[in-house]
Scaffold this motif. Structure first.
Motif, PDB file in Angstrom:
ATOM      1  N   SER A 111     -12.097  -6.076  -4.242  1.00  0.00           N
ATOM      2  CA  SER A 111     -11.820  -4.652  -4.408  1.00  0.00           C
ATOM      3  C   SER A 111     -12.395  -4.129  -5.721  1.00  0.00           C
ATOM      4  O   SER A 111     -13.562  -4.360  -6.036  1.00  0.00           O
ATOM      5  N   PHE A 112     -11.571  -3.459  -6.534  1.00  0.00           N
ATOM      6  CA  PHE A 112     -12.086  -2.787  -7.733  1.00  0.00           C
ATOM      7  C   PHE A 112     -12.510  -3.740  -8.844  1.00  0.00           C
ATOM      8  O   PHE A 112     -13.117  -3.323  -9.830  1.00  0.00           O
ATOM      9  N   ARG A 132      -7.690   2.325 -15.298  1.00  0.00           N
ATOM     10  CA  ARG A 132      -6.226   2.335 -15.346  1.00  0.00           C
ATOM     11  C   ARG A 132      -5.720   0.894 -15.343  1.00  0.00           C
ATOM     12  O   ARG A 132      -6.180   0.081 -14.538  1.00  0.00           O
ATOM     13  N   SER A 180     -10.486  -0.448   0.435  1.00  0.00           N
ATOM     14  CA  SER A 180     -10.983   0.613  -0.429  1.00  0.00           C
ATOM     15  C   SER A 180     -10.754   0.191  -1.871  1.00  0.00           C
ATOM     16  O   SER A 180      -9.955  -0.714  -2.157  1.00  0.00           O
ATOM     17  N   LEU A 181     -11.436   0.857  -2.786  1.00  0.00           N
ATOM     18  CA  LEU A 181     -11.288   0.538  -4.203  1.00  0.00           C
ATOM     19  C   LEU A 181      -9.949   1.009  -4.753  1.00  0.00           C
ATOM     20  O   LEU A 181      -9.613   0.724  -5.903  1.00  0.00           O
ATOM     21  N   ASP A 182      -9.167   1.703  -3.939  1.00  0.00           N
ATOM     22  CA  ASP A 182      -7.827   2.096  -4.356  1.00  0.00           C
ATOM     23  C   ASP A 182      -6.814   0.975  -4.134  1.00  0.00           C
ATOM     24  O   ASP A 182      -5.683   1.056  -4.632  1.00  0.00           O
ATOM     25  N   LEU A 183      -7.197  -0.036  -3.375  1.00  0.00           N
ATOM     26  CA  LEU A 183      -6.286  -1.127  -3.054  1.00  0.00           C
ATOM     27  C   LEU A 183      -6.537  -2.335  -3.952  1.00  0.00           C
ATOM     28  O   LEU A 183      -7.596  -2.477  -4.546  1.00  0.00           O
ATOM     29  N   ASP A 228      -8.678  -0.878 -12.988  1.00  0.00           N
ATOM     30  CA  ASP A 228      -9.424  -0.435 -11.813  1.00  0.00           C
ATOM     31  C   ASP A 228     -10.663   0.338 -12.237  1.00  0.00           C
ATOM     32  O   ASP A 228     -11.009   0.388 -13.429  1.00  0.00           O
ATOM     33  N   THR A 229     -11.331   0.955 -11.287  1.00  0.00           N
ATOM     34  CA  THR A 229     -12.590   1.649 -11.579  1.00  0.00           C
ATOM     35  C   THR A 229     -12.390   2.896 -12.438  1.00  0.00           C
ATOM     36  O   THR A 229     -13.346   3.417 -13.003  1.00  0.00           O
ATOM     37  N   PRO A 269       0.845  -1.201   0.000  1.00  0.00           N
ATOM     38  CA  PRO A 269       0.000   0.000   0.000  1.00  0.00           C
ATOM     39  C   PRO A 269       0.874   1.242   0.000  1.00  0.00           C
ATOM     40  O   PRO A 269       2.086   1.157   0.263  1.00  0.00           O
TER      41      PRO A 269
END
Length: 465
Positions: free
Chosen positions: A188-189, A450, A145-148, A446-447, A135
């Motif tokens: 996650s995402f 990317r 989180s959707l960033d992970l 990802d969302t 992280p």
């Protein structure tokens, strides 16, 4: 992934909106368009698979590498283990005296002794070990989180899903946490559709069954084709979900839930009552022991990725519960705790699992991974115990085309840092994907659309035969 928990998989959508979704999907529902990323994974050149499935035995809390498999026999007193070494089935190799059965199967196990990363807190280190990605910050308060990044099994479900009517990814029997829930256990995402089929039930319970795959007693399977009846079931069970905190860890996906309700194959895979009493006793009548036996049943049935968590908590003082986090206290010290719980449970499961897989002709096609989020400090602390140490620790891999008895990498004389052939958690992830025939360079998005490679590293091919 149960009918009980259908709507939890899309908790950010309104329940009534979900039931009104139209289209050509099963019974008019088209949740894939809502829950999946629109872009398909970009698959690079796939390596030849050496394994069909993975059993990941995650040792929450962080086992001490220098007191188990990388013992430093010539280190100074303040570093050297309080346990004696014993010989193993590999000439010149030693393990801890409290692992006598494991010592007999070390010729089936490959060791990577130089795994390392930079995360010193359990949640951030746990996420790193469960995903192969570090992280942006080492913070004990790290949350999902959707960033992970997603869990290993979720990535596998995204890029190489099962086509045999069985779930790709199953995890149990705990949701691990240290304060907050540790990220890296779910999709996650990638979207809830790629979450594991998570089973919170204790496989050691005499009444163990898949309540997640059950219908109300007054509803026969044959009536599932009735849309109105099905919606009534969903409404009742969604209401029960709102009232059940225990159910909130179970993320479901509608079509998979329905297919599992109809699948005798799924029910049979989870039916531990079909195992001989003697074999169940051999694995050990513990939650973890029976979880390892269930893992064997699942991969034998065709599940591709199984994660078994050693315990729900990191551990601490107790000799009867908890994970490997044994810093030591005035009344309970690490060297007193481990021989009572952690080491005997390990010695009653890991060798039994490997032998059982081999006896059934499954070891060559099943990669078994055994490691935690970090090791323990080489220097013994003031409490006659050891603290967190992510700078160098040991991972065990067996089966799935690996070379039994192999040792890759070497730590320094204290077990403090890699001395030769360092391996990142990204390399470890790449090694696992490589064994499954998945190119680690395969991209997912990802969302924000990317692209990311599924592993930030290179496979350790030297450990494969």
């Amino acid at each position: 992934m149960s009918l009980h928990n259908l709507l939890h998989s899309a908790s950010h959508f309104n329940r009534r909106d979900i039931l009104r979704v139209g289209g050509p999907g099963m019974l008019g529902l088209t949740l894939p368009k809502l829950l999946q990323a629109q872009n398909k994974p970009v698959v690079a050149h796939a390596p030849k698979a050496t394994a069909k499935s993975v059993i990941f035995l995650f040792q929450w809390g962080g086992p001490s590498h220098v007191d188990t498999f990388d013992m430093k026999l010539n280190a100074p007193d303040e570093y050297r283990s309080k346990y004696a070494p014993i010989s193993t089935s590999v000439p010149g190799m030693h393990v801890c005296e409290h692992l006598p059965e494991t010592a007999k199967v070390m010729h089936k196990i490959a060791q990577i002794r130089t795994v390392h990363h930079t995360m010193n807190n359990h949640n951030s280190a746990g996420y790193t070990a469960l995903t192969g990605m570090e992280p942006p910050i080492d913070d004990q308060r790290l949350r999902d989180s959707l960033d992970l990044f997603p869990a290993f099994g979720s990535v596998v479900d995204r890029v190489a899903p099962n086509t045999n009517d069985l779930p790709t990814f199953v995890s149990y029997p705990h949701t691990i946490a240290d304060g907050s829930t540790t990220p890296g256990q779910r999709a996650s995402f990638l979207g809830k559709i790629h979450d594991p089929l998570f089973i919170p039930n204790d496989p050691n319970d005499k009444n163990f069954e898949l309540s997640q795959l059950s219908l109300p007693s007054d509803v026969p399977l044959g009536r599932l084709s009735d849309r109105r009846q099905l919606q009534q079931i969903i409404n009742r069970q969604a209401k029960a979900l709102d009232e059940s905190a225990a159910a909130q860890g179970l993320n479901a996906y509608y079509e998979k839930a329905i297919s599992m309700l109809n699948s005798k194959k799924v029910r049979t895979a989870f039916d531990l009552s079909k195992e001989p009493t003697e074999l169940r006793d051999t694995y050990g009548r513990t939650t973890y022991g029976q979880s390892c036996l269930l893992a064997r049943r699942l991969v034998e049935s065709g599940v591709k990725f199984v994660t078994v968590y050693f315990d729900r908590s990191i551990g601490g003082r107790s000799k009867t519960k908890g994970g490997w986090d044994t810093h030591g206290f005035d009344d309970t010290r690490m060297f007193e705790i481990l021989p009572v719980r952690h080491l005997p449970i390990t010695d009653h499961t890991l060798p039994v699992l490997l032998n059982d897989l081999e006896d059934r002709g499954l070891l060559d096609e099943t990669l078994v991974m055994w490691f935690g989020e970090f090791g323990r400090t080489p220097k013994i602390n003031k409490n006659i115990s050891r603290d967190h140490w992510p700078k160098c620790y040991t991972a065990l891999l067996a089966g799935g085309g690996t070379k039994g008895g192999a040792v890759y990498g070497e730590s320094d004389r204290y077990g403090a840092v890699p001395d030769r052939d360092p391996v990142t958690t990204g390399d470890l992830a790449a090694t696992m994907y490589h064994a499954l025939g998945i190119d680690p360079a395969t991209e997912i998005r990802d969302t924000f659309n990317r692209p990311f490679p599924i592993a930030n590293g290179r496979p350790v091919t030297d450990i494969f035969a």
